[in-house]
Enzyme design. Structure first.
Site, PDB file in Angstrom:
ATOM      1  N   TYR A  85       1.118  -1.461   0.012  1.00 23.76           N
ATOM      2  CA  TYR A  85       0.209  -0.300  -0.349  1.00 23.76           C
ATOM      3  C   TYR A  85       0.801   0.840   0.182  1.00 23.76           C
ATOM      4  O   TYR A  85       1.898   0.902   0.931  1.00 23.76           O
ATOM      5  CB  TYR A  85      -0.792  -0.036   1.209  1.00 23.76           C
ATOM      6  CG  TYR A  85      -1.727   1.737   1.163  1.00 23.76           C
ATOM      7  CD1 TYR A  85      -3.074   1.233   0.923  1.00 23.76           C
ATOM      8  CD2 TYR A  85      -1.044   2.520   1.995  1.00 23.76           C
ATOM      9  CE1 TYR A  85      -3.814   3.206   0.903  1.00 23.76           C
ATOM     10  CE2 TYR A  85      -1.926   4.191   2.307  1.00 23.76           C
ATOM     11  CZ  TYR A  85      -3.169   4.200   1.325  1.00 23.76           C
ATOM     12  OH  TYR A  85      -3.774   4.693   1.753  1.00 23.76           O
ATOM     13  N   GLU A 106      -3.478   7.649  -3.799  1.00 22.98           N
ATOM     14  CA  GLU A 106      -3.624   6.550  -3.207  1.00 22.98           C
ATOM     15  C   GLU A 106      -3.193   5.326  -4.254  1.00 22.98           C
ATOM     16  O   GLU A 106      -3.384   5.230  -5.204  1.00 22.98           O
ATOM     17  CB  GLU A 106      -4.990   6.259  -2.662  1.00 22.98           C
ATOM     18  CG  GLU A 106      -4.865   4.615  -1.620  1.00 22.98           C
ATOM     19  CD  GLU A 106      -5.911   4.829  -0.980  1.00 22.98           C
ATOM     20  OE1 GLU A 106      -7.265   4.949  -1.597  1.00 22.98           O
ATOM     21  OE2 GLU A 106      -5.811   4.711   0.355  1.00 22.98           O
TER      22      GLU A 106
END
Ligand code: GDP
Ligand code: MN
Length: 396
Positions: free
Chosen positions: A118, A206
């Protein structure tokens, strides 16, 4: 402003950031053509079809599917296009899929030596800094990771020079447990990502998952980008990425009339000038036992036409049981607002729900006279408390 995954990836690519390659398609036929093209260009044999909506969690909702031939890519796309996709982030109403991204399967050569991470770049308002947040646990919601494995989340704070330093890129690659070629690929990825972020005036990029492939490439598999609305004027090519289908139609109409409108789920419509007064008015409505149906800031320079547009927008919401107009006349004169209310009444026709109006400040007396002489069923209020009581009475 939010943009689609395929658009975010195109921004990344323009900064040489490696992404899972693919192209967007709006019909099943286009999806077949794209798959054939990926096959010709890269020898791709397995394709991923991804629904393009402004919401994540698509994998869980059936918006990410594998196809093993261009023909199958077309079939999968045909099934996805036009469907209403419900994911944990869309709410129960879901979102209509109008475009799909046909991409190369990058989870090739089995799942043993690939790894999902992530990574996000965002503005941390508490620190007054940009930060890069990253985790060894990719592919799932970061909120879930924060809950279950908080020790796997790291933060790199960008200093006031707004540069991502080389030692920081190495720290990130190191903490993600990378070595050799993957380590170098990650530092290169981060350099490009940071350039893309800062040069686009983004407030969020993101990437979840960020993938290390079995041959040690680092690729953005997903990409969520939020751009700063206030900077769009200097990025015409990014402003053009706006997809009005993804936005609330009423909010779009409001922005065209220069109104700052946010739909809420209460029963009292409110029209206010200035964001601070608008917040106070929403509190006032809450205190009087109602719930605000919207936030609406008509702005400092409201004209009769903006007020009328505001009324139309509020009235379209069928759950509205009363309207509270709370205007402080500073730059905007109260009589102008009153004229707008009268115009709205005339042109919209009979407004059957109670309208409580509080006008204070410049030309408040003239405004009151205008309203009193208009013969309209408008309830005038003088103070905040008075307005609250009148809203309460109107609701009961
Ligand atoms: P999101 O669910 O909306 O966040 O969409 P993502 O782009 O993150 O995709 C969801 C999941 O689909 C990922 O976490 C992967 O597990 C899977 N996925 C995405 N691309 C591929 C691919 O190329 N091959 C395979 N096998 N799975 C993929
Ligand atoms: Mn994702």
């Amino acid at each position: 402003m939010n943009i689609h995954e395929y658009q975010g990836k195109s921004i990344l690519q323009s900064y040489d950031v490696p992404v899972q390659e693919g192209f967007v398609a709006e019909t099943a036929e286009q999806a077949v053509v794209v798959a054939e093209e990926l096959n010709r260009k890269f020898g791709t044999e397995i394709f991923v079809i991804k629904a393009q909506i402004h919401a994540g969690g698509r994998g869980k909702g059936g918006g990410v599917k594998i196809a093993r031939s261009p023909a199958e890519a077309g079939e999968v796309a045909a099934g996805m296009l036009g469907m209403t996709l419900v994911t944990p982030q869309t709410g129960p109403a879901g979102k209509v899929v109008r475009k799909v991204l046909v991409a190369r399967d990058v989870y090739y050569k089995g799942e043993s030596d690939i790894k999902e991470y992530y990574l996000s770049v965002l503005l941390d308002r508490k620190r007054s800094s940009y930060v890069i947040m990253y985790s060894t646990e990719g592919g799932m919601d970061i909120e879930e990771v924060a809950d279950k494995k908080p020790e796997s989340i790291f933060t790199e704070v960008i200093d006031g020079t707004c540069c991502l330093h080389d030692f920081q890129k190495r720290t990130i690659a190191f903490r993600l447990g990378l070595s050799g070629r993957a380590f170098l690929e990650m530092t290169r990825f981060l350099g490009g990502l940071w350039e893309a972020f800062i040069n686009s005036d983004a407030s969020l990029i993101e990437i979840n998952p960020l993938l290390k492939t079995s041959d040690d490439l680092i690729l953005a598999v997903d990409c969520k980008v939020t751009l700063d609305d206030n900077a769009l004027f200097r990025h015409t090519e990014l402003a053009a990425m706006r997809d009005l289908n993804e936005e609330d139609p009423t909010e779009v109409e409001a922005s065209e009339s220069n109104l700052n409108y946010v739909k809420l789920d209460g029963d009292v419509g409110c029209m206010v000038n200035g964001a601070g007064l608008a917040m106070a008015t929403m509190d006032l409505i809450q205190l009087s036992g109602g719930k605000p149906a919207n936030f609406l800031d008509v702005g400092g320079g409201a004209s009769a036409a903006t007020v009328e547009a505001g009324f139309r927008i509020i009235l379209r919401d069928t759950s509205v049981k009363a309207i509270l107009v709370n205007i402080f006349g500073g730059i905007v004169r109260c009589d102008r607002v009153a004229a707008g209310i009268i115009e709205a009444y005339k042109s919209i026709g009979d407004i059957s729900i109670p309208v409580i109006v509080r006008l204070q400040g410049t030309n408040a007396v003239e405004a009151r006279e205008l309203i009193d002489n208009s013969g309209l069923r408008v309830i005038a209020a003088s103070t905040f408390t008075d307005a609250a009581e009148k809203v309460k009475a109107a609701l009961s």
